[in-house]
Design a protein around this motif. Structure first.
Motif, short mmCIF file in Angstrom:
data_model
loop_
_atom_site.label_atom_id
_atom_site.label_comp_id
_atom_site.label_asym_id
_atom_site.label_seq_id
_atom_site.Cartn_x
_atom_site.Cartn_y
_atom_site.Cartn_z
N LYS A 128 13.19 -2.54 -8.13
CA LYS A 128 12.77 -1.87 -6.68
C LYS A 128 13.15 -2.81 -5.55
N PRO A 130 11.71 -3.91 -2.87
CA PRO A 130 10.76 -4.95 -2.31
C PRO A 130 10.24 -5.94 -3.38
N SER A 278 3.16 2.72 -0.27
CA SER A 278 3.33 3.19 1.29
C SER A 278 4.05 2.20 1.89
N GLY A 279 4.46 1.15 1.42
CA GLY A 279 5.48 0.21 2.42
C GLY A 279 5.25 -1.23 1.89
N SER A 280 5.88 -2.26 2.54
CA SER A 280 5.91 -3.56 1.84
C SER A 280 6.19 -4.40 3.12
N ARG A 281 5.23 -5.55 3.26
CA ARG A 281 5.33 -6.56 4.47
C ARG A 281 5.14 -7.83 4.01
N GLU A 293 6.01 -8.72 9.10
CA GLU A 293 7.43 -7.96 8.98
C GLU A 293 7.56 -6.93 7.93
N VAL A 294 8.33 -6.21 8.12
CA VAL A 294 8.79 -5.33 6.85
C VAL A 294 9.67 -5.90 6.01
N ALA A 296 11.04 -4.78 2.90
CA ALA A 296 12.33 -4.01 2.52
C ALA A 296 11.69 -2.65 2.46
N GLU A 297 12.76 -1.72 2.87
CA GLU A 297 12.52 -0.53 2.75
C GLU A 297 12.51 0.02 1.36
N PRO A 298 11.62 0.96 1.15
CA PRO A 298 11.51 1.33 -0.45
C PRO A 298 12.64 2.10 -1.05
N SER A 299 12.92 1.52 -2.32
CA SER A 299 14.07 2.03 -2.89
C SER A 299 13.93 3.69 -3.14
#
Ligand SMILES: NC(=O)c1ccc[n+]([C@@H]2O[C@H](COP(=O)([O-])OP(=O)(O)OC[C@H]3O[C@@H](n4cnc5c(N)ncnc54)[C@H](O)[C@@H]3O)[C@@H](O)[C@H]2O)c1
Length: 354
Positions: A128, A130, A278-281, A293-294, A296-299
């Protein structure tokens, strides 16, 4: 280079996902399917254009046309089938958890070492985006010294196949801890590597499943079966540098909130990482202000499974050790054994150096 000819052992829910994934992987030939249920083997072979079917996996393992096997059967059969496959000179992609316990996992690892074949455990979470990014950020020093990790996967109503192999300790070795907990344990230990686990204090419960509640959508319940596994597990895992991983998993629990679903939080003295569905930071601070900061975009759906499949094929060709190698599966199993033992004794269980 010739395609890798794959034999799929187990054509249940996970076996079908592997067939579907490898169909889309370059350099793979879906050569055979084995399942004790002839109907499942034949149906899967027809759907995926596989030439050979077997009801006896021993015959698939003996088939000289097969280069590698993908094992997706109940955990009680992992060691026996993986060892037989390695000894027969097949590469092995083995579903998680590696085995029923560390002793079995060690046996598989020994067969891998003496055969020299590729052995990989099916921990798709590592692919994945993130989680891969978290490992990279830690290696780059962006978190400073990591000292606390929270990892888990909480389901409110997600007991798979109540009354089937899934809820039998004799068939699976445990419940939610070995099913979904092991994915997050693997991810947490991966981002903390090369630190090693040295002790576990934990507890397990079966409060909801024992009432025949908390039923999920994976598998079909068999109400004539039984339930003797954990539907909630929690553990504090001590690493050799003092870092603590707090792991929790539930198949069923009356809980709700932002932490439902798989999550990984990593805290260091210069920054942290929060990964949720829902997202990763990446979190840090500059001039007295929080900075987010973001990460990574989710796979996309299933991307990590395809990356895992491609990695298996690449490792077979190059002879390189897979990212999720037998040693990592064995290490995870040692922590799970200690978690169950700690729940019995009420004390921290030390893990010997390995
Ligand atoms: N990586 C993941 O995210 C993930 C998800 C689900 C399950 N799994 C793992 O996959 C494995 C299988 O789980 P599942 O959900 O597919 O179970 P399942 O019950 O749907 O399928 C298991 C299949 O194995 C067959 N089988 C039993 N004994 C066999 C034998 N000796 N030879 C050949 N086939 C045999 C059964 O007939 C059945 O079709 C388990 O180890 C589980 O932990 C991994």
């Amino acid at each position: 280079m010739a395609d890798v000819r794959l034999g799929f052992i187990g054509a249940g829910a996970m076996g079908i996902i592997h067939l579907d994934t490898f169909r889309g992987a370059a350099g793979a030939k879906l050569a055979a399917v084995a399942d004790v249920s002839e109907e499942r083997a034949v149906r899967a072979a027809a759907e995926y254009g596989v030439e050979k079917t077997y009801t006896d996996s021993v015959r698939l393992i003996a088939d000289p046309d097969i280069d590698a096997v993908v094992i997706s059967v109940p955990n009680a059969l992992h060691a026996e089938l993986a060892v037989a496959s390695l000894e027969a000179g097949k590469h092995v992609l083995l579903e998680k958890p590696m085995a029923m316990n560390a002793a079995e996992a060690e046996h598989i690892l020994a067969a891998q070492q003496s055969s020299g074949m590729t052995l990989m455990i099916g921990h798709q979470m590592r692919w994945k985006a993130p989680i891969a990014a978290a490992r990279r950020y830690i290696e780059e020093g962006r978190l400073g010294k990591v000292y606390y990790v929270k990892a888990g996967w909480l389901r409110r109503m997600g007991i798979p196949g109540w009354g089937t192999a899934y809820t039998s300790k004799a068939m699976m070795g445990g419940g939610c801890a070995v099913d979904i907990g092991v994915h997050m344990l693997d991810a947490a230990l991966h981002v903390c590597a090369p630190r090693k686990p040295i002790g576990v204090y934990g507890a397990i419960y079966g409060a909801i499943g024992s009432q025949r509640k908390g039923i999920g959508t994976w598998g079909v319940p068999n109400w004539n079966g039984s339930f003797d596994v954990d539907d909630l597990a929690t553990a504090m895992i001590r690493l050799n540098d003092g870092t603590i991983i707090h792991l929790e998993a539930s198949w069923a629990a009356y809980t709700d909130g932002e932490e439902n679903g798989p999550y990984l939080h990593v805290m260091g003295d210069q920054g942290g990482i929060v990964i949720r569905d829902s997202g990763s930071r990446f979190l840090t601070e500059a001039e007295g202000q929080p900075v987010n900061e973001v990460l990574a975009e989710p796979s996309g759906d299933g991307v990590e499974r395809l990356l895992l499949a491609e990695h298996f094929l690449t490792c077979i060709r190059s002879g390189a050790a897979p990212l999720t190698d037998g040693w990592s599966g064995y290490r995870n199993q040692k922590v799970l054994d200690a978690l169950y033992r700690s729940s019995e004794t009420g004390s921290e269980i030390k893990i010997d150096d390995f």
